[in-house]
Design an enzyme around this catalytic site. Sequence first.
Site: not given
Length: 558
Positions: A433, A99, A97, A483-486, A431, A489, A144, A428, A494, A142
């Site tokens: 896209h 980002h 992905h 989504h949460c970028h952790i 992000h 999660h 995905h 949290h 999430f 990164h």
Amino acid sequence: MLFLSFLLLLLHLAHAASIISRSHSYPLNSRSSTLGPKTDLIIANKVIAPDGFTRSSTLVGGTFPGPIIAAKKGDKFVINVVNQLTDDSMFKSTSVHWHGIYQNGTNYADGVVSVTQCPIAQNESFLYSFEAQNQTGTYWYHSHYSTQYCDGLRGALIIYDPEDPLSHLYDIDDETTVITLADWYHEVAPVLSHFVTVNGNSTLINGLGRYQGGPTDTELAVVNVEYGKRYRLRIIGMSCDPNFIFSIDGHDLTVIEADGQLTEPLLVDSLQILAGQRYSVVLNANKPVGNYWIRALPNTGGSTFDGGQNMAILRYQGAPVAEPTTTQGTSTIPLLETNLHALINPGAPGIPGYGNADINLMMYVSKTNGIFYTNGVAFEPPSVPVLLQILSGAQDATDILPNGTVYVLEPNKVVELTMINGELHGPHPIHLHGHSFDVVQSAGNSSFNYVNPVRRDVVSVGTQDQQMVIRWVTDNSGPWFLHCHIDWHLEDGFAVVMAESPSETKKHQQSLPNAWKKLCPTFDSLTPSQIGAENSYQEAENLAVAWEQNITTALFPS
């Protein structure tokens, strides 16, 4: 069990309250080769020891982080991702992905498994071809696919602007001034994914670091500067989980960019960087020649700077090759998001005032038994990517899987999203896209700003009972992940999908390559052993037993 988790935290080990069953470097003073916008990315496994602990990893080009991809405004990206993964303990399929890149007209190249594509199978390749239009700034790439990027598949992507309106503020902006902040784990991600709570073992700054209980002589990253010069430092939060408080002893920093968007210059002495966020700051190298600590303290319990943990070195030309002896001062002007203002075309879209957008969405986040829910629904990756479903004729939210987590949005509308954190922890990083958005209300702040808010693509939803409010325009047809970028999660549900104008997606897409159409049939034909991480649950159980034995030995030595 909470007592067990607490003890594990004290021991600074990755730890768990319970196991979930689910199926699913830079060398010192130098950098790996910088790549252009037309290149091959070779994804392969390699054994590395960036903090002194040796483990197999999933890397781009054999380095952590991966090589910088550098382009100029207007360049076309043609990047061939070649999958040479072989390690059975980790996933052997992949995706990439880009980002922060909008992918307007090229939704299929967004790289999100289950949303815009199927994974790239072992021994296969896929050509990502896209344009960034007028985008410039600091981005990153990164994996995905599940939690794969936690095993190492992360790198910087920089789009330089030859006509940067803030270029008069700095003298040097090149590959030596990119600073990456990442958490690092001593166990592979598919195993850790079975645990409710996971802590990283170390922080890597530009791919180097130290961990608690590890060797204290492992090399740390060095950023070299010359007295009297001004440097644009591009700081990238590449973590899978923690946020970092970043500072440089004795130096103030001037923020000029947030997530690819220029900001009015803002003087700070420290800044919090969440997973996925990026900042450009100007460092004026005007202090006495010497060595200064660069600090990136994660919000992980028990984190310290002891023995060089969570640190790198700022070294002035002429200073001795030695570790700094500087001390950290008290931060008096930390970065506050509400003090950031977009430099170019400021102002949130639509009619000012809360609730005055064309589409007003409310999302409430909760957590039960380790699973995250948005408005009562946890995201479960569909076997058929959302984009393929839409191109095959699905138009309404009720027709698009996964049920309850796809929001269909009409084209060319102003969307205002309020998200409330209803679970115990945080912050949290959220992000979106396909877009940047205006942050009209920052978490933990009661005021709204529709006149000149910061514009970015990752924002904090805050801690328990806090909320954030963002606005954007639906001018980019296609399914876009929110989504949460952790990463842990996200794996635990999430996320939702924003499906913008599904009826226009087919004509909005540039011609789909045949290779994209072949990704799903190829991946669907793989056996479990070809997919990888086949024994991750059993390995997680074994690891949990080993941790308990370590704790017992530590508490009750024979």
